[in-house]
Design an enzyme around this catalytic site. Structure first.
Site, PDB file in Angstrom:
ATOM      1  N   CYS A   2     -23.106  28.648 -13.376  1.00 39.93           N
ATOM      2  CA  CYS A   2     -23.754  28.812 -14.321  1.00 39.93           C
ATOM      3  C   CYS A   2     -23.539  27.923 -15.809  1.00 39.93           C
ATOM      4  O   CYS A   2     -25.069  26.991 -15.267  1.00 39.93           O
ATOM      5  CB  CYS A   2     -22.334  28.513 -16.356  1.00 39.93           C
ATOM      6  SG  CYS A   2     -20.844  29.760 -14.627  1.00 39.93           S
ATOM      7  N   ARG A  27     -29.327  29.234 -11.803  1.00 42.77           N
ATOM      8  CA  ARG A  27     -27.787  28.685 -12.011  1.00 42.77           C
ATOM      9  C   ARG A  27     -26.713  29.748 -11.654  1.00 42.77           C
ATOM     10  O   ARG A  27     -25.456  29.070 -11.572  1.00 42.77           O
ATOM     11  CB  ARG A  27     -27.500  28.136 -12.841  1.00 42.77           C
ATOM     12  CG  ARG A  27     -28.136  26.799 -13.547  1.00 42.77           C
ATOM     13  CD  ARG A  27     -28.049  25.905 -14.781  1.00 42.77           C
ATOM     14  NE  ARG A  27     -27.189  25.064 -14.416  1.00 42.77           N
ATOM     15  CZ  ARG A  27     -26.776  24.186 -14.021  1.00 42.77           C
ATOM     16  NH1 ARG A  27     -27.995  23.103 -13.860  1.00 42.77           N
ATOM     17  NH2 ARG A  27     -26.022  23.565 -14.670  1.00 42.77           N
ATOM     18  N   TRP A  75     -22.554  32.402 -12.592  1.00 41.29           N
ATOM     19  CA  TRP A  75     -21.633  32.251 -11.192  1.00 41.29           C
ATOM     20  C   TRP A  75     -20.468  32.253 -11.179  1.00 41.29           C
ATOM     21  O   TRP A  75     -19.704  31.681 -11.865  1.00 41.29           O
ATOM     22  CB  TRP A  75     -22.087  31.178 -10.405  1.00 41.29           C
ATOM     23  CG  TRP A  75     -21.889  31.247  -8.879  1.00 41.29           C
ATOM     24  CD1 TRP A  75     -23.329  31.982  -8.317  1.00 41.29           C
ATOM     25  CD2 TRP A  75     -20.451  30.583  -8.587  1.00 41.29           C
ATOM     26  NE1 TRP A  75     -22.018  31.970  -6.570  1.00 41.29           N
ATOM     27  CE2 TRP A  75     -20.964  30.837  -6.995  1.00 41.29           C
ATOM     28  CE3 TRP A  75     -19.221  29.875  -8.953  1.00 41.29           C
ATOM     29  CZ2 TRP A  75     -19.922  30.259  -5.508  1.00 41.29           C
ATOM     30  CZ3 TRP A  75     -18.817  29.604  -7.610  1.00 41.29           C
ATOM     31  CH2 TRP A  75     -18.922  29.750  -6.603  1.00 41.29           C
ATOM     32  N   ASN A 101     -18.995  26.853 -18.756  1.00 38.87           N
ATOM     33  CA  ASN A 101     -19.470  25.785 -17.375  1.00 38.87           C
ATOM     34  C   ASN A 101     -18.529  25.253 -17.059  1.00 38.87           C
ATOM     35  O   ASN A 101     -18.244  24.323 -17.330  1.00 38.87           O
ATOM     36  CB  ASN A 101     -20.721  25.635 -17.356  1.00 38.87           C
ATOM     37  CG  ASN A 101     -20.987  25.165 -15.621  1.00 38.87           C
ATOM     38  OD1 ASN A 101     -20.852  26.023 -14.706  1.00 38.87           O
ATOM     39  ND2 ASN A 101     -22.124  24.579 -16.014  1.00 38.87           N
ATOM     40  N   GLY A 102     -17.926  25.544 -15.689  1.00 35.44           N
ATOM     41  CA  GLY A 102     -16.834  24.755 -15.127  1.00 35.44           C
ATOM     42  C   GLY A 102     -15.690  25.223 -14.549  1.00 35.44           C
ATOM     43  O   GLY A 102     -15.712  26.794 -15.163  1.00 35.44           O
ATOM     44  N   GLU A 491     -29.007  30.433   4.159  1.00 35.45           N
ATOM     45  CA  GLU A 491     -28.934  31.193   2.827  1.00 35.45           C
ATOM     46  C   GLU A 491     -30.314  32.197   2.523  1.00 35.45           C
ATOM     47  O   GLU A 491     -29.438  32.897   1.629  1.00 35.45           O
ATOM     48  CB  GLU A 491     -28.845  30.409   1.899  1.00 35.45           C
ATOM     49  CG  GLU A 491     -30.813  29.196   2.177  1.00 35.45           C
ATOM     50  CD  GLU A 491     -30.445  27.672   0.828  1.00 35.45           C
ATOM     51  OE1 GLU A 491     -31.353  26.560   1.393  1.00 35.45           O
ATOM     52  OE2 GLU A 491     -29.336  28.264   0.103  1.00 35.45           O
ATOM     53  N   HIS A 507     -22.568  21.329  26.657  1.00 38.06           N
ATOM     54  CA  HIS A 507     -21.655  21.072  26.597  1.00 38.06           C
ATOM     55  C   HIS A 507     -20.770  22.496  25.618  1.00 38.06           C
ATOM     56  O   HIS A 507     -18.907  22.483  24.976  1.00 38.06           O
ATOM     57  CB  HIS A 507     -21.300  20.243  25.634  1.00 38.06           C
ATOM     58  CG  HIS A 507     -21.197  19.120  26.228  1.00 38.06           C
ATOM     59  ND1 HIS A 507     -20.547  18.133  27.202  1.00 38.06           N
ATOM     60  CD2 HIS A 507     -22.677  18.315  26.341  1.00 38.06           C
ATOM     61  CE1 HIS A 507     -21.718  17.461  27.768  1.00 38.06           C
ATOM     62  NE2 HIS A 507     -22.831  16.834  27.171  1.00 38.06           N
ATOM     63  N   LYS A 610     -27.922  27.530  -7.253  1.00 37.99           N
ATOM     64  CA  LYS A 610     -28.546  26.512  -7.827  1.00 37.99           C
ATOM     65  C   LYS A 610     -27.640  24.837  -7.455  1.00 37.99           C
ATOM     66  O   LYS A 610     -27.537  24.311  -6.956  1.00 37.99           O
ATOM     67  CB  LYS A 610     -30.066  26.245  -8.051  1.00 37.99           C
ATOM     68  CG  LYS A 610     -30.168  25.273  -8.145  1.00 37.99           C
ATOM     69  CD  LYS A 610     -31.756  24.938  -7.037  1.00 37.99           C
ATOM     70  CE  LYS A 610     -32.663  23.693  -6.915  1.00 37.99           C
ATOM     71  NZ  LYS A 610     -32.380  23.655  -5.707  1.00 37.99           N
TER      72      LYS A 610
END
Ligand code: M6R
Length: 615
Positions: A2, A27, A75, A101-102, A491, A507, A610
């Protein structure tokens, strides 16, 4: 994640905030919103999706310009990316607006408590409780900064909050715990933002906010306190890049610009590292040489691309210093009870300096008594501030979500650190160190040369646009490069991409090989450890015999690979350990072009942001 912006001053708050959000959209781009104060009333608008949706909304329904305002680009964590969940969140009377944000971990009991007191909450977010709590506290104390302090004391989790109240039209208040928040100080105006990029066009004078601090912005000044109201110590600094560094500068994407900036970023990170006496000098390091001499183990923690830089660092540190080095994903590190002590040197690598997993890993390490050294690109960010020492990379702002120039400069920084450890511990002679630094300096030109020869790589990428899977193989320092190539492709191109150590092929992974499957192979230098080179040439033959389409990245003059390469990408010859500085570049270009060919958003890939500021 964010992005947050706040402004108070003589310009149109709406315009300043929207321009700031444009710079912070990297962000998060699930929704965007703004609130402005004008003539004692609050006006807000918010919209799901990218900022452009909000701008269209504002074209149809203009807001007053105002002299104070806040904005947010999201976000999503709690609640999907809808209009209702977009920030800002207002109280029921529409007098307070908050952006966040958080994650507020105790939002559920707070929400229940507010509902009992008759509040109606309209979103699914954790944030909305804050606007209601602020409204309650403001009604008793009449001061937004004090209300913010009272509310913050009740919140658990990581949060940056920025708020305005219609009854205090010339005030913007911010609070910070764990998530980033920087203050910009102008003439008769002040700014708050998650990143200086949001206000760099207006001022380069910044203040770093510390943990658990509340800041009150007014036109004529800034006041910072802790959550109890005691005046707080803050660090002011000058931002050493200007607005043009945060522009696309004629490129279609920030990623393309940032790939092109790599030679300069590498050269800038190397600048001034050798002193007049010919010794390596790392001024910001702050950890005494005696401590570095005593260290018996190095542990590197990082995420994503920075983790890949850490993997490469291990080869250099162990080879040049003979000190054992472990590299660990920061998100795994603290949960497995790692063995650390005062003689452990922990290196935390982070472009943003805000990655929560890395921050938590470094806090854990310090709590166990270890010394922590940050490798970081962002002055004033949390990770260097909470570390014992720092080595800054000088990549300039990296805006594209996919990390490119930050990676190359992280490599420069960790090579320098490894050499410095070698210098203070006496495992490297001065002339050896100077010779590696000269090699590094030459590599800036080599990267330039690689960039000039990328058209065939772009053409190849376009021809693979309809493939589902690409595999990447490497050995020695080429193995982390293979991982980085695969990460970039995932991505950006949203393709199944995996990196393997070529020695692991037989393997298991060789079972994936089928007709025409593209496999990128990063070939080590035929000089130096030539046994590795010979082994990978055999690996290429093995996969080709099973139908793979081989895309071989090999040094100029390495003819042994030519018969087995369906596509050959040449890179300049470098010392063995430094090869990732050049071999990574074609993989960045390859992923960027494939993303474009598949119609994907290069700078803002889906579901990503980001900086990952939540665990
Ligand atoms: O800011 P940081 O270097 O701590 O970020 C770490 C990762 O989130 C980052 O490298 C991520 O993997 C990139 N998007 C990769 O291109």
């Amino acid at each position: 994640m964010c992005g947050i912006v706040g402004y108070v001053g003589g310009q149109s708050a709406l315009d300043v905030v929207i321009a700031g959000l444009r710079r912070l959209e990297y962000r998060g781009y699930d929704s965007a919103g703004v609130a402005v104060l004008s003539d004692g009333s609050m006006a807000a608008a918010k919209k799901a999706g990218k900022l452009v949706n909000l701008e269209k909304e504002l074209d149809g329904r203009p807001l007053p310009t105002g002299s104070a305002g806040i904005g947010h680009t999201r976000w999503a964590t709690h609640g999907g990316p809808t209009d209702a969940n977009a920030h800002p969140h207002l109280d029921n009377a529409g007098r307070v607006a908050v952006v966040h944000n958080g994650i507020i971990e105790n939002f559920a009991p707070l929400r229940a408590e507010l509902a009992e007191r008759g509040h109606t909450l309209e979103s699914e977010t954790d944030t909305e409780v804050v606007s209601h709590l602020l409204a309650e506290e403001f009604s008793s104390c009449g001061d937004l900064a004090e209300a913010m302090r009272l509310v913050c004391r009740r919140l658990e989790g990581a949060f940056t909050l920025v708020a305005v109240h219609a009854d205090q039209p010339d005030v913007v208040v911010g609070a910070r715990r764990n998530s980033p928040l920087v203050v910009g100080v102008g003439e008769g105006e002040a700014f708050l933002a998650s990143d200086v990029a949001a206000f760099i066009a207006h001022t380069r004078s910044a203040i770093e906010l510390g943990q658990d601090q509340v800041v009150e912005l007014r036109r004529d000044g800034v006041t910072v306190t802790d959550f109890d109201g005691a005046p707080a110590d803050v660090r002011s600094y000058h931002v050493d890049w200007d607005a043009s560094a945060a522009e696309k500068g004629g490129y279609d994407y920030f990623m393309l610009k940032e790939i092109a900036e790599q030679p300069k970023a590498v050269a800038d990170t190397l600048l001034g590292r050798i002193d007049g006496g010919g010794s390596l000098r790392l001024d910001e390091l702050r950890i005494p040489d005696a401590v570095l001499r005593e260290a018996h183990k190095v542990v590197i923690v990082a995420c994503g691309t920075a983790f890949h830089a850490g993997l490469i660092a291990k080869y250099a540190i162990e080879h040049w210093t003979r000190v054992p080095c472990e590299v660990e994903l920061a998100s795994e590190f603290r949960y497995r009870d790692p063995i650390l002590d005062q003689r452990t040197l922990v290196i935390a690598i982070s472009q943003s300096g805000e990655t929560m997993d890395t921050l938590m890993a470094l806090r854990h390490a310090r709590a166990q008594g270890a010394r922590v050294l940050a490798v970081c690109n962002t002055n004033g960010s949390t990770i260097p501030r909470e570390s014992d020492g720092v080595l800054y990379t000088h990549a300039g702002p990296e805006v594209a979500v996919a990390s490119t120039k930050a990676f190359l400069t992280q490599l420069v920084a960790v090579y320098l650190l490894a050499l410095y450890l070698g210098q203070v511990r006496g495992t490297k002679w001065g002339d050896e160190i100077r010779s590696v630094v000269r090699d590094l300096a030459r590599i800036a030109d080599d990267v330039d040369r690689v960039l000039e020869t990328m058209e065939p790589v772009r053409e190849l990428a376009r021809s693979l646009a309809d493939k589902d899977t690409v595999l990447f193989l490497g050995r020695h320092v080429g193995y982390p490069v293979a991982l980085e190539g695969a990460l970039k492709l995932k991505e950006l191109a949203y393709m199944h991409a995996e990196g393997f150590a070529a020695g692991e092929l037989k393997h298991g992974p060789i079972a994936l090989i089928e007709e025409d499957l593209p496999v990128v192979v990063v070939v080590p230098s035929p000089r130096g450890r030539s046994v590795l080179h010979d082994k990978i040439v055999s690996n290429i033959q093995e996969i080709r015999a099973r139908g793979a389409r081989t895309i071989v990245i090999a040094e100029e003059g390495d003819e042994a690979v030519t018969p087995y390469a369906d596509h050959l990408i040449r890179i300049p010859a470098t010392p063995v350990l430094l090869q990732p500085m050049v071999s990574t570049v074609p993989l960045q270009v390859f992923a960027c072009e494939l993303a474009t060919a598949r119609g994907n958003e290069v700078d803002q890939p889906r579901n990503l942001a980001k900086s990952v500021t939540v665990e």
